[in-house]
Design a protein around this motif. Structure first.
Motif, PDB file in Angstrom:
ATOM      1  N   PHE A 218     -15.934 -45.302  74.715  1.00  0.00           N
ATOM      2  CA  PHE A 218     -16.625 -44.040  74.984  1.00  0.00           C
ATOM      3  C   PHE A 218     -16.355 -43.548  76.400  1.00  0.00           C
ATOM      4  CE2 PHE A 218     -20.546 -41.885  76.446  1.00  0.00           C
ATOM      5  CZ  PHE A 218     -20.459 -40.756  75.655  1.00  0.00           C
ATOM      6  N   PHE A 219     -16.766 -44.328  77.405  1.00  0.00           N
ATOM      7  CA  PHE A 219     -16.550 -43.908  78.787  1.00  0.00           C
ATOM      8  C   PHE A 219     -15.083 -44.075  79.159  1.00  0.00           C
ATOM      9  CE2 PHE A 219     -21.113 -45.148  79.131  1.00  0.00           C
ATOM     10  CZ  PHE A 219     -21.599 -43.889  79.459  1.00  0.00           C
ATOM     11  N   ALA A 221     -13.739 -45.550  81.600  1.00  0.00           N
ATOM     12  CA  ALA A 221     -13.432 -46.933  81.992  1.00  0.00           C
ATOM     13  C   ALA A 221     -13.300 -47.842  80.762  1.00  0.00           C
ATOM     14  CB  ALA A 221     -14.513 -47.473  82.928  1.00  0.00           C
ATOM     15  N   VAL A 241     -12.514 -33.480  74.511  1.00  0.00           N
ATOM     16  CA  VAL A 241     -13.672 -33.897  75.321  1.00  0.00           C
ATOM     17  C   VAL A 241     -13.383 -35.212  76.043  1.00  0.00           C
ATOM     18  CG1 VAL A 241     -16.070 -34.685  75.194  1.00  0.00           C
ATOM     19  CG2 VAL A 241     -15.351 -32.697  73.870  1.00  0.00           C
ATOM     20  N   ALA A 245     -12.508 -35.909  80.194  1.00  0.00           N
ATOM     21  CA  ALA A 245     -13.288 -36.873  80.981  1.00  0.00           C
ATOM     22  C   ALA A 245     -12.378 -37.964  81.548  1.00  0.00           C
ATOM     23  CB  ALA A 245     -14.391 -37.490  80.103  1.00  0.00           C
ATOM     24  N   SER A 249     -12.231 -38.384  85.618  1.00  0.00           N
ATOM     25  CA  SER A 249     -12.861 -39.555  86.240  1.00  0.00           C
ATOM     26  C   SER A 249     -11.870 -40.353  87.074  1.00  0.00           C
ATOM     27  CB  SER A 249     -13.435 -40.459  85.162  1.00  0.00           C
ATOM     28  OG  SER A 249     -12.374 -41.106  84.490  1.00  0.00           O
ATOM     29  N   ARG A 397     -22.388 -24.701  73.970  1.00  0.00           N
ATOM     30  CA  ARG A 397     -23.556 -25.089  73.177  1.00  0.00           C
ATOM     31  C   ARG A 397     -24.123 -23.877  72.467  1.00  0.00           C
ATOM     32  NH1 ARG A 397     -24.474 -30.634  73.121  1.00  0.00           N
ATOM     33  NH2 ARG A 397     -23.708 -31.482  75.070  1.00  0.00           N
ATOM     34  N   PRO A 422     -27.169 -34.055  66.916  1.00  0.00           N
ATOM     35  CA  PRO A 422     -27.720 -33.599  68.197  1.00  0.00           C
ATOM     36  C   PRO A 422     -26.868 -32.554  68.925  1.00  0.00           C
ATOM     37  CG  PRO A 422     -27.569 -36.011  68.140  1.00  0.00           C
ATOM     38  CD  PRO A 422     -27.085 -35.511  66.821  1.00  0.00           C
ATOM     39  N   ARG A 427     -29.527 -24.757  72.938  1.00  0.00           N
ATOM     40  CA  ARG A 427     -29.761 -24.724  74.388  1.00  0.00           C
ATOM     41  C   ARG A 427     -29.441 -23.341  74.899  1.00  0.00           C
ATOM     42  NH1 ARG A 427     -26.811 -29.937  76.908  1.00  0.00           N
ATOM     43  NH2 ARG A 427     -27.718 -31.468  75.501  1.00  0.00           N
TER      44      ARG A 427
ATOM     45  N   ASP B  57     -27.344 -35.453  75.006  1.00  0.00           N
ATOM     46  CA  ASP B  57     -26.646 -36.199  73.961  1.00  0.00           C
ATOM     47  C   ASP B  57     -25.426 -36.883  74.564  1.00  0.00           C
ATOM     48  OD1 ASP B  57     -24.605 -34.314  74.163  1.00  0.00           O
ATOM     49  OD2 ASP B  57     -25.428 -33.083  72.571  1.00  0.00           O
ATOM     50  N   SER B  58     -24.618 -37.481  73.697  1.00  0.00           N
ATOM     51  CA  SER B  58     -23.531 -38.328  74.209  1.00  0.00           C
ATOM     52  C   SER B  58     -22.501 -37.526  74.999  1.00  0.00           C
ATOM     53  CB  SER B  58     -22.867 -39.072  73.057  1.00  0.00           C
ATOM     54  OG  SER B  58     -22.293 -38.153  72.163  1.00  0.00           O
ATOM     55  N   ILE B  59     -22.324 -36.246  74.665  1.00  0.00           N
ATOM     56  CA  ILE B  59     -21.347 -35.448  75.412  1.00  0.00           C
ATOM     57  C   ILE B  59     -21.837 -35.223  76.845  1.00  0.00           C
ATOM     58  CG2 ILE B  59     -20.241 -33.186  75.517  1.00  0.00           C
ATOM     59  CD1 ILE B  59     -20.676 -33.332  72.335  1.00  0.00           C
ATOM     60  N   ASP B  60     -23.145 -35.035  76.985  1.00  0.00           N
ATOM     61  CA  ASP B  60     -23.709 -34.897  78.335  1.00  0.00           C
ATOM     62  C   ASP B  60     -23.544 -36.200  79.124  1.00  0.00           C
ATOM     63  OD1 ASP B  60     -24.815 -32.292  77.827  1.00  0.00           O
ATOM     64  OD2 ASP B  60     -26.325 -33.288  76.614  1.00  0.00           O
ATOM     65  N   ILE B  61     -23.760 -37.316  78.423  1.00  0.00           N
ATOM     66  CA  ILE B  61     -23.662 -38.611  79.108  1.00  0.00           C
ATOM     67  C   ILE B  61     -22.230 -38.817  79.619  1.00  0.00           C
ATOM     68  CG2 ILE B  61     -23.889 -41.119  78.802  1.00  0.00           C
ATOM     69  CD1 ILE B  61     -26.589 -39.638  78.809  1.00  0.00           C
ATOM     70  N   LEU B  62     -21.255 -38.375  78.822  1.00  0.00           N
ATOM     71  CA  LEU B  62     -19.854 -38.465  79.254  1.00  0.00           C
ATOM     72  C   LEU B  62     -19.641 -37.595  80.504  1.00  0.00           C
ATOM     73  CD1 LEU B  62     -17.306 -39.884  78.264  1.00  0.00           C
ATOM     74  CD2 LEU B  62     -16.805 -37.902  76.842  1.00  0.00           C
ATOM     75  N   GLU B  63     -20.257 -36.434  80.506  1.00  0.00           N
ATOM     76  CA  GLU B  63     -20.161 -35.527  81.664  1.00  0.00           C
ATOM     77  C   GLU B  63     -20.782 -36.187  82.905  1.00  0.00           C
ATOM     78  OE1 GLU B  63     -18.382 -32.344  82.859  1.00  0.00           O
ATOM     79  OE2 GLU B  63     -18.732 -32.377  80.696  1.00  0.00           O
ATOM     80  N   ALA B  65     -20.969 -39.348  83.420  1.00  0.00           N
ATOM     81  CA  ALA B  65     -20.055 -40.427  83.836  1.00  0.00           C
ATOM     82  C   ALA B  65     -18.949 -39.870  84.730  1.00  0.00           C
ATOM     83  CB  ALA B  65     -19.457 -41.107  82.609  1.00  0.00           C
ATOM     84  N   VAL B  66     -18.469 -38.673  84.404  1.00  0.00           N
ATOM     85  CA  VAL B  66     -17.418 -38.056  85.217  1.00  0.00           C
ATOM     86  C   VAL B  66     -17.966 -37.712  86.611  1.00  0.00           C
ATOM     87  CG1 VAL B  66     -15.972 -36.008  85.460  1.00  0.00           C
ATOM     88  CG2 VAL B  66     -16.122 -37.171  83.250  1.00  0.00           C
ATOM     89  N   LEU B  76     -18.690 -45.878  84.990  1.00  0.00           N
ATOM     90  CA  LEU B  76     -19.696 -46.416  84.058  1.00  0.00           C
ATOM     91  C   LEU B  76     -18.998 -46.991  82.838  1.00  0.00           C
ATOM     92  CD1 LEU B  76     -22.220 -43.462  84.281  1.00  0.00           C
ATOM     93  CD2 LEU B  76     -22.471 -45.722  85.293  1.00  0.00           C
TER      94      LEU B  76
END
Lengths: 463, 109
Positions: A218-219, A221, A241, A245, A249, A397, A422, A427, B57-63, B65-66, B76
């Motif tokens: 996912f991340f 790293a 996406v 990232a 990063s 969004r 989700p 938003r 959500d998970s896309i925000d969490i990825l953001e 992390a960046v 992370l």
């Protein structure tokens, strides 16, 4: 590796196709946590699980891609279908219980919330049984059901047959010039349950003799450390996406042979950045849940898409339809398409009702049904805000406006979480006294969008 | 908990002061990066970042992390058992950054 070969002529689909194309029992089928799993071990576990599976549809929820592949193969051997909904919200599971009575869930999670009878992967697989050669599977066998959100508020199932899936990923293997003598290892940042993930991270390995990687990083790293645990040639199966990232990063990416991207349009600058920073060609794939993948291009160098051999596009009224080849049922595509010639096209804007948020597709009509189904909601509409894609590369969004006197935003969000993925939660969510409908009852998009910048009519926003 | 950077820090500023500053800075970075419609000080530092709390959500969490990689030179990872803990709240994320970011990046700018 990246030198597209012409397809094999007269590649008529045979009636029987082996479960996997790996040439020898000791060929490496998968890597799990850096450890190789041979083709014979994979088949041994799939046969073991197949003998234990009830003959009912199987919702394969395994997060570990190797476990998923064993579950998929076992269901194929047992002659039952794998159910692959894109999301496991309680609403979707309730729907499956009505359409696929008796369905069970195969899970490798400690604590799986899916409300179906559960088969635990770890309790069904034991020891290291081996099996060789691969069993032959009838091309006509329906092996999976994938789902799209219909426009009437209920999901629509699409059956996928073994022979047509094999044909589709066979063309993909030729496009990306996979070499059987030097099999690549596929690492994917997408789940195996998604159509693109199913095709490119699992079926491509099964049908081309490539190696799949069990990880689902996912991340950034995590992507790098997962890549470091598998040998070259490595192929990264990813999305805009995750690629954005990964570059942003500045994580150190091990050498790759190829990057694949799908699920959402990749802008040309990001494609060029991926190619120059990672020193690797990037191939983009176009497809949909209904059609599977049907075209590819190298976006750093070209705008036009090249269709899969034998797939044709037809203009019918305002829509472009994909027909022929591995496409199971003629399908209207969710994008404006500009045909260049019989094999090439350009993509225009998405059709208004279809939304793609970070690679997940839905229809506004489906989302509106879910919003209006909430007790106490009198009126409501989802809409896409305006976005200047050149200036803002963030994931767009949805917004929604709702009339629900007596309900608060938290209640509406709780209902929506039960019903939709989700990424589609609004938003903001605008709480209005009335929607700005025209006298004919329509809701012009510009008027809805204006609510975001001029929140009058007593609107209060959340999200 | 041992902290190699302890000597470099003014005696009057206990550990919580630094992580408080990182917390404020993270709140600002996150609201900007995610285009949230609230001001940084409206984020409850102890509310969950996912779902019912801030609703990410998970896309925000990825953001996020960046953002954390760029600002604090800290990558992370999801494979650590800590991950759920890290994203439990803004405060736990700030604590994690405080404990794990290379020292020169920890001082708020």
């Amino acid at each position: 590796m990246f030198a597209p070969r012409p397809p094999i002529p007269d590649a008529a689909v045979p009636e029987l196709i082996p479960l996997i194309a790996h040439p020898r029992p000791d060929a490496i089928f998968a890597y799990r946590q850096g450890q190789p799993v041979s083709a014979a071990q994979f088949l041994g576990q799939a046969m073991q699980l197949a003998a234990l599976l009830p003959r009912v549809p199987l919702l394969n929820a395994c997060a570990d891609r190797y476990h998923f592949a064993v579950g998929l193969a076992a269901a194929i051997i047992a002659g039952t279908r794998s159910l692959l909904p894109p999301t496991h919200t309680p609403e979707v599971i309730r729907f499956l219980r009505t359409t696929d009575a008796g369905a069970v869930c195969l899970t490798d999670a400690e604590d799986c919330p899916i409300d179906l009878p559960q088969l635990r992967y770890s309790e069904l697989i034991s020891g290291s049984p081996e099996h060789w050669p691969p069993p032959n599977i009838a091309a006509s066998q329906a092996i999976a059901e994938v789902f799209t959100s219909g426009t009437t508020g209920v999901p629509v199932a699409h059956r996928k047959h073994w022979g047509l899936l094999a044909q589709c990923v066979g063309i993909e293997a030729a496009r990306i010039a996979l070499e059987r003598e030097r099999p690549a290892t596929l690492l994917a940042t997408v789940p195996a349950q998604h159509m693109y993930g199913l095709e490119t991270s699992v079926l491509l390995a099964m049908h081309s003799g490539a190696t799949l990687c069990a990880a689902h990083p996912f991340f950034p790293a995590d992507i790098c450390s997962s890549l470091a645990m598998i040998p070259q040639p490595r192929i990264l199966v990813s999305t805009p996406v995750h690629l954005r990232a990964l570059l942003a990063s500045a994580a150190p990416v091990p050498p790759l042979a190829l990057v694949l991207s799908a699920t959402a349009p990749l802008d040309q600058q990001l494609a060029r950045d991926v190619e120059s920073r990672l020193g690797v060609p990037l191939l983009e794939i176009y497809g949909s849940t209904e059609t599977g993948q049907i075209a590819s291009r190298r976006p750093a160098q070209e705008v036009a898409w090249q269709l899969w051999d034998e797939v044709r596009l037809e203009q019918r009224g305002d829509s472009t339809w994909a027909v022929g080849g591995h496409v199971e049922v003629p399908t209207a595509l969710g994008d404006h398409i500009e045909l260049i010639d019989a094999q090439h096209f350009q993509l225009g804007a998405r059709l208004q009702d279809v939304v793609n948020i970070a690679g997940k597709r839905n229809s506004i009509a489906y989302l509106n049904h879910q919003l209006l189904a909430i007790p106490g909601v009198r009126d409501g509409a989802f809409f896409l805000p305006e976005q200047d894609e050149a200036r803002d590369s963030r994931v767009v969004r949805l917004s929604a406006a709702v009339v629900a006197p007596g309900l608060d935003a938290a209640t509406i969000f709780n209902y929506l979480r039960e019903r939709v993925d989700p990424v589609f939660l609004p938003r903001p969510l605008l709480m209005l006294k009335a929607l700005p409908r025209t006298s004919s009852g329509k809701l012009p998009l510009q008027v809805l969008r204006a609510l975001l910048t001029h929140p009058d009519s007593g609107a209060s926003s959340f999200g | 908990m041992a902290d190699v950077d302890e000597a470099a820090r003014p005696r009057v500023a206990p550990k919580t002061a630094d992580s408080g500053a990182i917390l404020q800075e993270l709140a600002a970075l996150i609201t900007t990066a995610l285009n949230l419609e609230i001001s940084p000080d409206q984020i409850d530092p102890d509310a969950p970042l996912y779902r019912e709390g801030l609703g990410l959500d998970s896309i925000d969490i990825l953001e996020i992390a960046v953002v954390v990689a760029k600002r604090y030179d800290l990558q992370l990872k999801a494979d650590s058992q800590e991950n759920h803990q890290i994203f439990r709240s803004l405060r736990s994320l700030a604590d994690y950054v405080e404990r794990n970011a290379p020292a020169p990046h920890r001082r708020p700018k």
